[in-house]
Design an enzyme around this catalytic site. Structure first.
Site, PDB file in Angstrom:
ATOM      1  CG  HIS A  34      -0.888  21.874 -21.875  1.00  0.00           C
ATOM      2  ND1 HIS A  34      -1.025  23.190 -21.495  1.00  0.00           N
ATOM      3  CD2 HIS A  34      -0.664  21.887 -23.215  1.00  0.00           C
ATOM      4  CE1 HIS A  34      -0.862  23.970 -22.557  1.00  0.00           C
ATOM      5  NE2 HIS A  34      -0.650  23.207 -23.612  1.00  0.00           N
TER       6      HIS A  34
ATOM      7  CG  HIS B 188      -5.123  23.718 -23.203  1.00  0.00           C
ATOM      8  ND1 HIS B 188      -4.180  22.737 -23.391  1.00  0.00           N
ATOM      9  CD2 HIS B 188      -5.189  24.386 -24.382  1.00  0.00           C
ATOM     10  CE1 HIS B 188      -3.704  22.800 -24.624  1.00  0.00           C
ATOM     11  NE2 HIS B 188      -4.284  23.800 -25.250  1.00  0.00           N
TER      12      HIS B 188
ATOM     13  CD  GLN C 114      -5.205  27.133 -36.020  1.00  0.00           C
ATOM     14  OE1 GLN C 114      -6.398  27.407 -35.920  1.00  0.00           O
ATOM     15  NE2 GLN C 114      -4.382  27.221 -34.985  1.00  0.00           N
TER      16      GLN C 114
ATOM     17  N   GLY D 224      -4.820  32.261 -24.355  1.00  0.00           N
ATOM     18  CA  GLY D 224      -3.579  32.360 -23.593  1.00  0.00           C
ATOM     19  C   GLY D 224      -2.623  33.379 -24.199  1.00  0.00           C
TER      20      GLY D 224
ATOM     21  CG  ASP E  27      -0.420  30.493 -28.655  1.00  0.00           C
ATOM     22  OD1 ASP E  27       0.363  30.026 -29.490  1.00  0.00           O
ATOM     23  OD2 ASP E  27      -0.884  29.817 -27.707  1.00  0.00           O
TER      24      ASP E  27
ATOM     25  CD  GLN F 156      -4.386  31.773 -31.029  1.00  0.00           C
ATOM     26  OE1 GLN F 156      -4.203  31.072 -31.999  1.00  0.00           O
ATOM     27  NE2 GLN F 156      -4.574  31.270 -29.824  1.00  0.00           N
TER      28      GLN F 156
ATOM     29  CB  SER G  41       3.565  23.928 -26.060  1.00  0.00           C
ATOM     30  OG  SER G  41       3.243  23.553 -27.385  1.00  0.00           O
ATOM     31  CB  SER G  42      -0.496  20.465 -27.554  1.00  0.00           C
ATOM     32  OG  SER G  42      -1.524  21.122 -26.873  1.00  0.00           O
ATOM     33  NE  ARG G  43       3.380  22.500 -33.301  1.00  0.00           N
ATOM     34  CZ  ARG G  43       2.407  23.304 -33.671  1.00  0.00           C
ATOM     35  NH1 ARG G  43       1.984  24.232 -32.823  1.00  0.00           N
ATOM     36  NH2 ARG G  43       1.837  23.216 -34.860  1.00  0.00           N
TER      37      ARG G  43
HETATM   38  P1  AMP Z   1      -3.891  25.421 -28.458  1.00  0.00           P
HETATM   39  O1  AMP Z   1      -4.632  24.184 -28.056  1.00  0.00           O
HETATM   40  O2  AMP Z   1      -2.413  25.279 -28.465  1.00  0.00           O
HETATM   41  O3  AMP Z   1      -4.451  26.034 -29.711  1.00  0.00           O
HETATM   42  O4  AMP Z   1      -4.169  26.472 -27.318  1.00  0.00           O
HETATM   43  C1  AMP Z   1      -5.483  26.788 -26.914  1.00  0.00           C
HETATM   44  C2  AMP Z   1      -5.435  27.980 -26.003  1.00  0.00           C
HETATM   45  O5  AMP Z   1      -4.639  27.673 -24.860  1.00  0.00           O
HETATM   46  C3  AMP Z   1      -4.782  29.196 -26.687  1.00  0.00           C
HETATM   47  O6  AMP Z   1      -5.500  30.362 -26.317  1.00  0.00           O
HETATM   48  C4  AMP Z   1      -3.398  29.183 -26.117  1.00  0.00           C
HETATM   49  O7  AMP Z   1      -2.808  30.469 -26.080  1.00  0.00           O
HETATM   50  C5  AMP Z   1      -3.655  28.661 -24.717  1.00  0.00           C
HETATM   51  N1  AMP Z   1      -2.409  28.093 -24.163  1.00  0.00           N
HETATM   52  C6  AMP Z   1      -1.627  27.144 -24.716  1.00  0.00           C
HETATM   53  N2  AMP Z   1      -0.526  26.921 -23.945  1.00  0.00           N
HETATM   54  C7  AMP Z   1      -0.642  27.754 -22.887  1.00  0.00           C
HETATM   55  C8  AMP Z   1       0.173  28.016 -21.740  1.00  0.00           C
HETATM   56  N3  AMP Z   1       1.321  27.381 -21.530  1.00  0.00           N
HETATM   57  N4  AMP Z   1      -0.245  28.952 -20.853  1.00  0.00           N
HETATM   58  C9  AMP Z   1      -1.407  29.616 -21.057  1.00  0.00           C
HETATM   59  N5  AMP Z   1      -2.219  29.427 -22.115  1.00  0.00           N
HETATM   60  C10 AMP Z   1      -1.846  28.509 -23.020  1.00  0.00           C
END
Ligand code: AMP
Length: 290
Positions: A34, A37, A61, A148, A151, A154, A186-188
């Site tokens: 999204h 990312h 994880q 990002g 998180d 993280q 968020s992907s969720r």
């Molecule tokens: P994920 O696919 O959820 O593991 O996220 C991959 C990367 O994208 C991680 O470094 C997240 O922190 C970052 N990320 C996810 N959502 C967002 C967001 N809304 N804004 C900025 N970075 C994000």
């Protein structure tokens, strides 16, 4: 743009890029991409010549099996998304490719920084994150890696891991990208029902409410958290949120550097929360300095 599935091919392509004096960026993701990312990919494009996005839903994880099984996956759509942003390579290994023996024996674990926030409510999560990110750094040898601040734990843990273990990579943090109503992307979020999505705005509102109290001069963390819980209770009792379950996982205020709980707000700090809206766990945070 190429989609690469094996570690060997990925390593060879990086060697070629580096022989051509190209700087390499890595954006690690779990896919279902999204604009959050996308903002990291854009930062990576601005900073490096050769941009690799990894897409790997890392079993190590996840501490709840159903969460892993239900995690949204859509490589075709992700490939289009990356291509439009000018990504050079998607590295999308299978679980067997990453963990040929079903698991790994050598893990990277972290002290102290995982005691609070998600580390407390998702035991083993950050060992899984650090171990896979360590593997990705060794496979891709990036000059820069982008994470990002959505998180935030993280991000701070990866920064610390890179410092403590002398990985040769510069870690860059991207700001949280939000929908118009304030909900962090968020992907969720795709798991939310229409009503659940409306209710989710509570998550950033809770953080903003606490921040407004701090800005008004209330620094005692116990008081702040109590007022935050009141806010959540009152909001979740309101008629418009009827039928949606709202369950707090945690609400904490921690020091930005060491992620330890604060009694009084001071210096640079993080207000962070995780809330289940129906069964979808949403996390968010605000970083501020007094
Ligand atoms: P994920 O696919 O959820 O593991 O996220 C991959 C990367 O994208 C991680 O470094 C997240 O922190 C970052 N990320 C996810 N959502 C967002 C967001 N809304 N804004 C900025 N970075 C994000």
């Amino acid at each position: 743009m190429q989609i690469i599935n094996t570690i060997l091919n990925m390593k060879n392509l990086v060697v070629t890029a580096q022989q051509n004096n190209k700087s390499v960026a890595l954006v690690p993701t779990m896919g279902s991409l999204h604009s959050g990312h996308g903002s990291l990919i854009e930062l990576a494009k601005k900073s490096c010549d050769f941009v690799i996005v990894s897409i790997f839903v890392n079993p190590l994880q996840f501490n709840v099996e159903s969460d892993l099984l239900n995690y949204p996956r859509n490589l075709e759509k992700d490939a289009l998304f990356c291509q439009n942003l000018g990504v050079d390579i998607i590295f999308a290994p299978s679980v067997i490719e990453m963990y040929p023996n079903g698991n790994i024996n050598a893990i990277i674990s972290i002290n102290n920084l995982d005691k609070n926030l998600c580390g407390r409510t998702r035991p083993g999560h950050f060992t899984g994150v650090c171990s896979v990110v360590g593997k990705l750094f060794n496979i891709v040898s990036p000059n820069m890696a982008f994470f990002g601040k959505k998180d935030i734990q993280q991000f701070r843990i990866i920064e610390t891991m890179v410092d403590d273990l002398n990985f040769s990579v510069k870690v860059i943090g991207g700001e949280t990208i939000r929908d118009e109503d304030g909900l962090a992307l968020s992907s969720r979020n795709v798991h939310l029902s229409r009503k659940g999505r409306e209710v989710s705005v509570l998550v950033p509102q809770l953080l903003e409410h606490i921040l407004s109290l701090i800005k008004a001069g209330l620094y005692d963390v116990k008081d702040l958290l109590e007022k935050g819980l009141d806010f959540l209770k009152k909001s979740s009792c309101s008629a418009e949120f009827e039928g949606i379950s709202i369950k707090l996982d945690y609400l904490e205020i921690v020091d930005y550097k060491n992620l330890q709980l604060l009694e009084k707000v001071s210096g640079k700090f993080i207000i962070a929360t995780a809330i289940f809206i129906d069964n979808t766990r949403l996390i968010d945070n605000l970083i501020y300095q007094v």
